[in-house]
Design an enzyme around this catalytic site. Structure first.
Site, PDB file in Angstrom:
ATOM      1  N   LYS A  73      49.888  34.050  49.733  1.00  0.00           N
ATOM      2  CA  LYS A  73      48.800  35.005  49.506  1.00  0.00           C
ATOM      3  C   LYS A  73      47.946  35.152  50.771  1.00  0.00           C
ATOM      4  O   LYS A  73      47.531  36.248  51.133  1.00  0.00           O
ATOM      5  CB  LYS A  73      47.946  34.552  48.306  1.00  0.00           C
ATOM      6  CG  LYS A  73      48.686  34.710  46.985  1.00  0.00           C
ATOM      7  CD  LYS A  73      48.060  33.946  45.827  1.00  0.00           C
ATOM      8  CE  LYS A  73      48.989  34.012  44.622  1.00  0.00           C
ATOM      9  NZ  LYS A  73      48.524  33.232  43.477  1.00  0.00           N
ATOM     10  N   GLN A  79      43.714  29.749  41.252  1.00  0.00           N
ATOM     11  CA  GLN A  79      45.140  29.431  41.280  1.00  0.00           C
ATOM     12  C   GLN A  79      45.494  28.520  40.104  1.00  0.00           C
ATOM     13  O   GLN A  79      44.903  27.459  39.933  1.00  0.00           O
ATOM     14  CB  GLN A  79      45.487  28.760  42.623  1.00  0.00           C
ATOM     15  CG  GLN A  79      46.957  28.478  42.811  1.00  0.00           C
ATOM     16  CD  GLN A  79      47.814  29.749  42.885  1.00  0.00           C
ATOM     17  OE1 GLN A  79      47.468  30.698  43.573  1.00  0.00           O
ATOM     18  NE2 GLN A  79      48.909  29.760  42.150  1.00  0.00           N
ATOM     19  N   ASP A 115      43.626  38.977  39.384  1.00  0.00           N
ATOM     20  CA  ASP A 115      44.845  38.560  38.689  1.00  0.00           C
ATOM     21  C   ASP A 115      45.057  39.370  37.407  1.00  0.00           C
ATOM     22  O   ASP A 115      46.137  39.330  36.817  1.00  0.00           O
ATOM     23  CB  ASP A 115      44.757  37.062  38.315  1.00  0.00           C
ATOM     24  CG  ASP A 115      45.589  36.187  39.226  1.00  0.00           C
ATOM     25  OD1 ASP A 115      46.508  36.721  39.880  1.00  0.00           O
ATOM     26  OD2 ASP A 115      45.324  34.971  39.278  1.00  0.00           O
TER      27      ASP A 115
END
Ligand code: NAP
Length: 283
Positions: free
Chosen positions: A48, A93, A116
């Site tokens: 990322k 995460q 997300d």
């Protein structure tokens, strides 16, 4: 058989995002919260970061030690990030250590910064229809984009999704249903997996078990999307599908690596740019 080249499609998305980011006076900022030292998470975070650098999104990583955090302390941090005007995207995460309650943590993220797409607000919009889709989960969104790139219209197809996580399987099934595929969703309690995969025109597998889907479970000419990422003992990365044999029957198939993985990261960059626009317009 044609390979669905996620690397290629992802590069196109990243190039488009990069052009737009470079036109902005203040670039978007993505903050990633990483708890603990899970090696797979370290790898995903690195990927990322690389993508952010490639497109010009400012990267900020907050590392927390697993032993030091509680659900409340992670939520407090998220509230701080929600308040910061210079932060446009927040990503926690996953997985988090088992003593941290993930649904409460996700719930704390400002829906406008939820890159997300896991927040109930964003999932609800995705549930309503594709037209309302906003910040939506990156992996299933990436699957739709790769299908679009190869002009694959799922309308009327029999689609089977294996796996029903909130991150991949469930939103994937909903997105395919929104496009009028006839969708079957399988999970750990599905009695006879093969009976649901064998008739599928489109098969999406998102489980995390190497070799779960073998050639005898797949229809001739099926489109096969392998979301799984599994690291074997020798370090090799494989999906959930027996690629060598299934690829002989499939009309299209995604490889692992180089299929859905790069699409997920590219869609995260796209979502971060979308979040930036939402947050700058909001003010
Ligand atoms: P997850 O939360 O562990 O979900 C796995 C799903 O598979 C669950 O719904 C589980 O059902 C189901 N399942 C387990 N064994 C099964 C079986 N034998 N038959 C049918 N269903 C079964 O994992 P996830 O986050 O969805 O990720 C799935 C895989 O995709 C993992 O390998 C992950 O690393 C990978 N992944 C890849 C990307 C990418 O960008 N390519 C992104 C995200 C995830 P129950 O919940 O009922 O047990």
């Amino acid at each position: 058989m044609q390979i669905l080249d996620g690397k290629l499609v992802a590069k196109e998305i990243l190039d488009t995002v990069a052009v737009e980011v470079r036109s902005l006076t203040v670039p978007p900022r993505l903050v990633v919260v990483l708890v603990g030292d899970n090696p797979a998470s370290e790898t995903y975070v690195r990927m990322k970061r690389k993508a952010c650098e490639q497109v010009g999104i400012v990267w900020e990583l907050i590392r927390l030690s697993a032993g030091d955090v509680t659900t409340e302390s992670v939520i407090d941090l998220i509230h701080e990030l929600n308040q910061r005007d210079d932060v446009h995207g927040i990503l926690v995460q996953l997985p988090l250590p088992s003593h941290v309650y993930v649904p409460q943590v996700i719930k704390a993220i400002d829906p406008y910064k939820d890159v997300d797409g896991f927040q109930a607000y964003n999932l609800g919009k995705m549930f309503l229809s594709e037209e309302f889709m906003d910040l939506s989960p990156c992996t299933p969104k990436g699957v739709l984009k790769i299908l679009d790139h190869y002009n694959i219209d799922v309308k009327g197809m029999d689609a089977t999704v294996v796996g029903h996580s909130n991150v991949v399987g469930k939103p994937m099934s909903t997105m395919l249903l929104n496009r009028n595929a006839t969708v079957t969703t399988c999970h750990i309690d599905t009695k006879d997996l093969k009976s649901h995969t064998i008739g599928a025109d489109l098969l999406v597998v998102a489980v995390g078990k190497p070799g779960l889907v073998t050639a005898d479970m797949v229809k001739d000419g099926a489109i096969v999307i392998d979301v799984g990422i599994n690291k074997l003992a020798d370090g090799k990365l494989v999906g959930d599908v027996d690629f060598e044999n299934v690829s002989k029957k499939a009309s299209y198939i995604t490889p692992v690596p180089g299929g859905v993985g790069p699409m997920t990261v590219a869609c995260l960059m796209e979502n971060t740019l979308m979040a930036y626009k939402k947050n700058t317009v909001k003010k």
